[in-house]
Scaffold this motif. Structure first.
Motif, short mmCIF file in Angstrom:
data_model
loop_
_atom_site.label_atom_id
_atom_site.label_comp_id
_atom_site.label_asym_id
_atom_site.label_seq_id
_atom_site.Cartn_x
_atom_site.Cartn_y
_atom_site.Cartn_z
N ASP A 1 -3.70 7.82 -12.04
CA ASP A 1 -3.80 6.39 -12.33
C ASP A 1 -4.94 5.76 -11.53
O ASP A 1 -4.78 5.38 -10.37
CB ASP A 1 -2.48 5.70 -12.03
N GLU A 2 -6.09 5.65 -12.16
CA GLU A 2 -7.28 5.12 -11.49
C GLU A 2 -7.14 3.65 -11.10
O GLU A 2 -7.65 3.22 -10.07
CB GLU A 2 -8.52 5.30 -12.39
N LYS A 3 -6.44 2.87 -11.93
CA LYS A 3 -6.25 1.44 -11.61
C LYS A 3 -5.48 1.28 -10.31
O LYS A 3 -5.79 0.41 -9.49
CB LYS A 3 -5.53 0.73 -12.76
N THR A 4 -4.48 2.13 -10.12
CA THR A 4 -3.69 2.06 -8.89
C THR A 4 -4.52 2.49 -7.69
O THR A 4 -4.45 1.88 -6.63
CB THR A 4 -2.42 2.91 -9.01
N LEU A 5 -5.33 3.53 -7.84
CA LEU A 5 -6.21 3.95 -6.76
C LEU A 5 -7.18 2.84 -6.37
O LEU A 5 -7.40 2.59 -5.18
CB LEU A 5 -7.00 5.20 -7.18
N ILE B 1 0.84 -1.20 0.00
CA ILE B 1 0.00 0.00 0.00
C ILE B 1 0.87 1.25 0.00
O ILE B 1 0.63 2.19 -0.77
CB ILE B 1 -0.98 -0.02 1.19
N HIS B 2 1.88 1.26 0.82
CA HIS B 2 2.79 2.41 0.88
C HIS B 2 3.50 2.62 -0.46
O HIS B 2 3.61 3.74 -0.95
CB HIS B 2 3.81 2.23 2.01
N ASP B 3 3.98 1.54 -1.04
CA ASP B 3 4.69 1.61 -2.32
C ASP B 3 3.77 2.15 -3.43
O ASP B 3 4.19 2.99 -4.23
CB ASP B 3 5.23 0.23 -2.68
N LEU B 4 2.54 1.69 -3.46
CA LEU B 4 1.60 2.18 -4.47
C LEU B 4 1.26 3.66 -4.26
O LEU B 4 1.09 4.40 -5.22
CB LEU B 4 0.33 1.33 -4.47
N ARG B 5 1.20 4.08 -3.01
CA ARG B 5 0.97 5.51 -2.74
C ARG B 5 2.15 6.35 -3.23
O ARG B 5 1.96 7.46 -3.73
CB ARG B 5 0.72 5.74 -1.26
N LEU B 6 3.35 5.84 -3.07
CA LEU B 6 4.52 6.55 -3.60
C LEU B 6 4.46 6.63 -5.12
O LEU B 6 4.79 7.66 -5.72
CB LEU B 6 5.82 5.85 -3.17
#
Length: 84
Positions: free
Chosen positions: A31-35, A18-23
């Motif tokens: 990036d909607e897919k990442t959200l 989760i932290h890595d994706l927020r970075l």
């Protein structure tokens, strides 16, 4: 490996991802897919965290509402429960 160790490893994996994706979103804010992936992971993470805290106590001092020092009474992640 104990059930506690397995659970904390799962929790840590979710926290890291989760932290890595927020970075990643810092450089790709639209990036909607990442959200959506973050939301999905947070939904999977929450029950694991609750299960751990119900069984072993709070993970951090911020999670302890009644006694702010009770979280340090649990064995630290590197302490081997079999050595007690």
């Amino acid at each position: 490996m104990t059930d506690r160790e397995i659970l904390i490893k799962k929790i840590s994996s979710y926290q890291f991802t989760i932290h890595d994706l927020r970075l990643y979103l810092d450089t790709h804010p639209g990036d909607e897919k990442t959200l959506m992936k973050i939301k999905e992971l947070e939904d999977e993470y929450a029950p694991l965290k609750k299960k751990y805290e119900d069984m072993y106590g709070p993970l951090t001092v911020n999670e302890s509402s009644s006694n702010r020092w009770c979280w340090v009474k649990s064995p630290w992640p590197w302490e081997n429960e079999e050595d007690k």
